[in-house]
Design an enzyme around this catalytic site. Structure first.
Site, PDB file in Angstrom:
ATOM      1  N   HIS A 174       0.800  -1.255   0.034  1.00 23.99           N
ATOM      2  CA  HIS A 174      -0.054   0.014  -0.100  1.00 23.99           C
ATOM      3  C   HIS A 174       0.946   1.329   0.128  1.00 23.99           C
ATOM      4  CE1 HIS A 174      -3.158  -2.780   1.041  1.00 23.99           C
ATOM      5  NE2 HIS A 174      -4.006  -1.845   0.728  1.00 23.99           N
TER       6      HIS A 174
ATOM      7  N   LYS B 175      -0.835   4.891   4.418  1.00 24.13           N
ATOM      8  CA  LYS B 175      -1.782   3.870   5.123  1.00 24.13           C
ATOM      9  C   LYS B 175      -1.617   3.848   6.430  1.00 24.13           C
ATOM     10  CE  LYS B 175      -4.018  -0.485   4.587  1.00 24.13           C
ATOM     11  NZ  LYS B 175      -5.510   0.064   4.962  1.00 24.13           N
TER      12      LYS B 175
END
Ligand code: NAP
Length: 264
Positions: free
Chosen positions: A155, A159
């Site tokens: 990610h 995040k």
């Protein structure tokens, strides 16, 4: 079925902006109000300029549901306020479609009770990407035949949690497929976090959006399932599907995968 009237919470956010574009393309969906942290006149006039509609903004969700005829709340905000909006919606007979992540199992249990009592539909979908949900389903099939597997989730570096909810959910569904994980014992931190018997590795880098691989190992062979969300448009077909389905639900549904069964 006629037009579904929507109040969108979090319209100035990244997901909110993408949702506005997607909803205005759907003939049977109509946004009737915004629920926001602030009343931003610039935002309201920007939408008016692009789409030709001037919509009211409410900071108070309860007031919004009392004043406007709303069928569905779409919530794309933050965990703290998303939970509050969802509860207020259910209390006011408005069906929530929630993309906001961070609901705990206690939150879900509580909501489930209220929804059952009221016979109300409510969808909490931490991942609206249909490809990601299909990956989970394919992983459940593969693990029956190839029980050695590891999960890598990748990610963007902004995040806030690790491992991702989607990776944990994938491991949980693979365990539920009934063929226990056969991985080497989890001995070293570098092997990742072991959840439901599977090691999960989390990568956080700028340039990434949301990506996941499940690698299965067997005698002289591997199988890799991979899904990539390259931008937030990847979440919109799942969101629109939820809004269309929620009018026929009478309970809480957690996870898009539980709405795909009748489609696949
Ligand atoms: P974002 O850009 O930070 O947007 C969040 C929005 O919520 C902001 O506009 C924020 O306003 C607003 N907000 C904060 N407090 C509020 C309140 N009290 N009332 C109304 N609005 C409020 O985040 P994002 O990337 O769009 O993500 C939104 C949520 O969706 C997150 O929980 C994220 O994890 C989740 N998400 C879900 C999926 C999925 O597939 N389900 C995919 C991606 C992201 P301010 O900026 O003024 O504070």
């Amino acid at each position: 079925m006629g037009t579904i009237k929507i109040a969108l919470a979090g319209p100035r956010g990244k997901m909110g902006q993408e949702a506005i574009k997607a909803i205005f393309q759907e003939e049977n969906l109509e946004i009737v109000a915004w629920i926001d942290r602030v009343i931003d006149a610039n935002f309201v006039s920007q939408v008016e300029h692009i789409y030709g509609v001037k919509l009211p903004v409410y900071v108070d969700a309860a007031l919004c549901f009392q004043k406007e005829a709303v069928d569905v709340l779409i919530d794309l905000t933050t965990p703290e306020i998303g939970k509050v909006h969802t509860q207020i919606a259910v209390d006011n007979g408005v069906r929530p479609v929630v993309g906001t992540t961070g609901f705990t199992s206690e939150d879900l249990k509580e909501l489930q009770k209220t929804c059952e009592k009221k016979q109300m539909g409510c969808i909490i979908a931490p991942n609206f990407a249909i490809g990601a949900v299909l990956l989970m389903k394919f992983a459940q099939i593969a693990v029956k035949y190839m029980p050695y597997a590891e999960i890598i989730e990748l990610h963007h570096d902004g995040k806030k949690d690790a491992p991702s909810g989607t990776a944990l959910k994938t491991a949980q569904l693979m365990e539920a497929a009934g063929n226990p994980a056969q991985n080497q014992n989890h001995m070293f931190p570098a092997q990742g976090l072991n959840a439901h018997g599977y090691n999960i590795h989390s990568v956080r880098l700028p340039g990434m959006v949301a990506h996941q691989e499940v690698i299965f190992g067997g005698d002289g062979q591997t199988l890799t399932l991979r899904h990539d969300s390259f931008n937030r448009a990847s979440f919109m077909s799942g969101l629109i599907m939820c809004v269309n389905k929620i009018m026929d639900l009478h309970t809480l549904v957690y996870g898009l995968e539980n709405l795909l069964d009748d489609e696949a």
